[in-house]
Design an enzyme around this catalytic site. Structure first.
Site, PDB file in Angstrom:
ATOM      1  N   PHE A  60     -15.348   3.677   7.377  1.00 22.87           N
ATOM      2  CA  PHE A  60     -13.968   3.999   7.034  1.00 22.87           C
ATOM      3  C   PHE A  60     -13.708   3.991   5.524  1.00 22.87           C
ATOM      4  O   PHE A  60     -12.592   4.288   5.092  1.00 22.87           O
ATOM      5  CB  PHE A  60     -12.992   3.051   7.750  1.00 22.87           C
ATOM      6  CG  PHE A  60     -13.173   1.586   7.410  1.00 22.87           C
ATOM      7  CD1 PHE A  60     -12.625   1.041   6.252  1.00 22.87           C
ATOM      8  CD2 PHE A  60     -13.892   0.751   8.253  1.00 22.87           C
ATOM      9  CE1 PHE A  60     -12.782  -0.303   5.944  1.00 22.87           C
ATOM     10  CE2 PHE A  60     -14.059  -0.607   7.946  1.00 22.87           C
ATOM     11  CZ  PHE A  60     -13.496  -1.126   6.786  1.00 22.87           C
ATOM     12  N   ARG A 114      -2.087 -14.577   3.510  1.00 17.94           N
ATOM     13  CA  ARG A 114      -2.788 -13.879   4.610  1.00 17.94           C
ATOM     14  C   ARG A 114      -2.060 -14.092   5.939  1.00 17.94           C
ATOM     15  O   ARG A 114      -1.957 -13.172   6.741  1.00 17.94           O
ATOM     16  CB  ARG A 114      -4.225 -14.402   4.746  1.00 17.94           C
ATOM     17  CG  ARG A 114      -5.127 -14.108   3.578  1.00 17.94           C
ATOM     18  CD  ARG A 114      -5.643 -12.700   3.557  1.00 17.94           C
ATOM     19  NE  ARG A 114      -6.577 -12.403   4.618  1.00 17.94           N
ATOM     20  CZ  ARG A 114      -7.262 -11.268   4.687  1.00 17.94           C
ATOM     21  NH1 ARG A 114      -7.122 -10.331   3.751  1.00 17.94           N
ATOM     22  NH2 ARG A 114      -8.079 -11.033   5.686  1.00 17.94           N
ATOM     23  N   LYS A 170       0.841  -1.200   0.000  1.00 21.77           N
ATOM     24  CA  LYS A 170       0.000   0.000   0.000  1.00 21.77           C
ATOM     25  C   LYS A 170       0.883   1.260   0.000  1.00 21.77           C
ATOM     26  O   LYS A 170       2.104   1.175   0.215  1.00 21.77           O
ATOM     27  CB  LYS A 170      -0.918  -0.048   1.227  1.00 21.77           C
ATOM     28  CG  LYS A 170      -1.925  -1.215   1.176  1.00 21.77           C
ATOM     29  CD  LYS A 170      -2.802  -1.201   2.410  1.00 21.77           C
ATOM     30  CE  LYS A 170      -3.897  -2.265   2.330  1.00 21.77           C
ATOM     31  NZ  LYS A 170      -4.785  -2.212   3.515  1.00 21.77           N
ATOM     32  N   ARG A 178       2.610  -7.180   8.981  1.00 17.62           N
ATOM     33  CA  ARG A 178       1.954  -6.106   9.746  1.00 17.62           C
ATOM     34  C   ARG A 178       2.419  -6.116  11.202  1.00 17.62           C
ATOM     35  O   ARG A 178       2.593  -5.056  11.814  1.00 17.62           O
ATOM     36  CB  ARG A 178       0.434  -6.257   9.656  1.00 17.62           C
ATOM     37  CG  ARG A 178      -0.122  -5.918   8.275  1.00 17.62           C
ATOM     38  CD  ARG A 178      -1.540  -6.428   8.137  1.00 17.62           C
ATOM     39  NE  ARG A 178      -2.186  -6.031   6.888  1.00 17.62           N
ATOM     40  CZ  ARG A 178      -3.303  -6.594   6.446  1.00 17.62           C
ATOM     41  NH1 ARG A 178      -3.890  -7.559   7.134  1.00 17.62           N
ATOM     42  NH2 ARG A 178      -3.832  -6.188   5.300  1.00 17.62           N
ATOM     43  N   TYR A 202     -12.164  -2.447  -3.594  1.00 14.75           N
ATOM     44  CA  TYR A 202     -12.745  -2.557  -2.257  1.00 14.75           C
ATOM     45  C   TYR A 202     -14.276  -2.506  -2.286  1.00 14.75           C
ATOM     46  O   TYR A 202     -14.891  -2.102  -1.287  1.00 14.75           O
ATOM     47  CB  TYR A 202     -12.190  -1.451  -1.355  1.00 14.75           C
ATOM     48  CG  TYR A 202     -10.797  -1.736  -0.813  1.00 14.75           C
ATOM     49  CD1 TYR A 202     -10.511  -2.911  -0.113  1.00 14.75           C
ATOM     50  CD2 TYR A 202      -9.760  -0.812  -0.978  1.00 14.75           C
ATOM     51  CE1 TYR A 202      -9.234  -3.161   0.399  1.00 14.75           C
ATOM     52  CE2 TYR A 202      -8.479  -1.058  -0.468  1.00 14.75           C
ATOM     53  CZ  TYR A 202      -8.227  -2.238   0.228  1.00 14.75           C
ATOM     54  OH  TYR A 202      -6.975  -2.485   0.734  1.00 14.75           O
ATOM     55  N   ASN A 257      -1.916  -0.119   7.348  1.00 14.31           N
ATOM     56  CA  ASN A 257      -1.392  -1.468   7.610  1.00 14.31           C
ATOM     57  C   ASN A 257      -0.538  -2.036   6.478  1.00 14.31           C
ATOM     58  O   ASN A 257      -0.359  -3.236   6.366  1.00 14.31           O
ATOM     59  CB  ASN A 257      -2.527  -2.413   8.045  1.00 14.31           C
ATOM     60  CG  ASN A 257      -3.588  -2.582   6.995  1.00 14.31           C
ATOM     61  OD1 ASN A 257      -3.509  -1.970   5.929  1.00 14.31           O
ATOM     62  ND2 ASN A 257      -4.574  -3.416   7.268  1.00 14.31           N
ATOM     63  N   THR A 259      -5.698  -8.030  10.152  1.00 15.86           N
ATOM     64  CA  THR A 259      -6.015  -6.723   9.549  1.00 15.86           C
ATOM     65  C   THR A 259      -5.568  -5.580  10.448  1.00 15.86           C
ATOM     66  O   THR A 259      -4.967  -4.606   9.976  1.00 15.86           O
ATOM     67  CB  THR A 259      -7.539  -6.639   9.294  1.00 15.86           C
ATOM     68  OG1 THR A 259      -7.905  -7.724   8.436  1.00 15.86           O
ATOM     69  CG2 THR A 259      -7.917  -5.308   8.655  1.00 15.86           C
ATOM     70  N   HIS A 294      -1.745  -5.505   1.359  1.00 14.71           N
ATOM     71  CA  HIS A 294      -3.027  -6.159   1.077  1.00 14.71           C
ATOM     72  C   HIS A 294      -2.754  -7.573   0.588  1.00 14.71           C
ATOM     73  O   HIS A 294      -1.783  -7.799  -0.140  1.00 14.71           O
ATOM     74  CB  HIS A 294      -3.784  -5.397  -0.023  1.00 14.71           C
ATOM     75  CG  HIS A 294      -4.908  -6.201  -0.611  1.00 14.71           C
ATOM     76  ND1 HIS A 294      -6.159  -6.252  -0.029  1.00 14.71           N
ATOM     77  CD2 HIS A 294      -4.953  -7.036  -1.678  1.00 14.71           C
ATOM     78  CE1 HIS A 294      -6.922  -7.072  -0.742  1.00 14.71           C
ATOM     79  NE2 HIS A 294      -6.225  -7.559  -1.744  1.00 14.71           N
ATOM     80  N   GLU A 343      -9.333  -9.969  -8.245  1.00 18.24           N
ATOM     81  CA  GLU A 343      -8.357  -8.879  -8.048  1.00 18.24           C
ATOM     82  C   GLU A 343      -7.251  -8.935  -9.088  1.00 18.24           C
ATOM     83  O   GLU A 343      -6.821  -7.895  -9.602  1.00 18.24           O
ATOM     84  CB  GLU A 343      -7.783  -8.958  -6.622  1.00 18.24           C
ATOM     85  CG  GLU A 343      -8.822  -8.601  -5.567  1.00 18.24           C
ATOM     86  CD  GLU A 343      -8.418  -8.905  -4.125  1.00 18.24           C
ATOM     87  OE1 GLU A 343      -9.258  -8.707  -3.236  1.00 18.24           O
ATOM     88  OE2 GLU A 343      -7.273  -9.338  -3.894  1.00 18.24           O
TER      89      GLU A 343
END
Ligand code: GDP
Ligand code: MG
Length: 152
Positions: free
Chosen positions: A60, A88, A12, A105, A52, A115, A94, A118, A129
């Site tokens: 948010f 993941r 990100k 993270r 998203y 964070n 998250t 992704h 995606e």
């Protein structure tokens, strides 16, 4: 689960600004995954709203789109055994406050809204995606280490 499974991983804008691109790529490389697509993109809010779409309506959401559009991201596709679930696990929870040390993270982030990375949450969303971020397709090649990483 298959050795051909693919996941969409993205550094990100905060991960790019904090010079964590190499670190994140390195973790996926060293784990044994194969890089099959990679690019630096400054995405538009419209594109990010598609990425998203499932979160539209969350309080948010506007802040998330603004954050994600605030600078370039590194878009990647990694392939290998159980790539989605293992990706993941490598990212961590998250909310970085709940991410275990040793995860990306858990080692480099503190706030859920910053964070740094992704990762797709299911094989189906990974394929969606990948199509969204790489309409040009991915690169097919043989990695010479495959027979040392997998029981082929
Ligand atoms: P992920 O799959 O682990 O990235 O989590 P989600 O798909 O649930 O959410 C997407 C992204 O939205 C997260 O990675 C966070 O950056 C952000 N996000 C999720 N929940 C919150 C929240 O409660 N507050 C804020 N500010 N951002 C959030
Ligand atoms: Mg998600």
């Amino acid at each position: 689960m298959s050795v051909q499974e693919r996941t969409y991983i993205m550094v990100k804008p905060d991960g790019v600004q904090r010079s964590l691109v190499g670190e994140i790529i390195s973790r996926f490389e060293k784990r044994g995954f194969k890089l099959i697509a990679l690019k630096l993109v400054h995405a538009t809010p419209e594109h990010l709203e598609k990425h998203y779409a499932d979160l539209k309506g969350k309080a948010f959401f506007p802040g998330l789109i603004k954050y994600m559009a605030s600078g370039p991201v590194v878009a990647m596709v990694w392939q290998g055994l159980d790539a989605v679930k293992t990706g993941r696990v490598m990212l961590g929870a998250t909310n970085p406050l709940a991410s275990n040390p040793g995860t990306i993270r858990g080692d480099y982030a503190l706030a859920v809204g910053r964070n740094i990375c992704h990762g797709s949450d299911a094989v189906e969303s990974a394929e969606k995606e990948i199509a969204l971020w790489f309409p040009e397709g991915v690169v097919q090649y043989t990695n010479s280490q495959e027979s040392w990483v997998f029981e082929l």
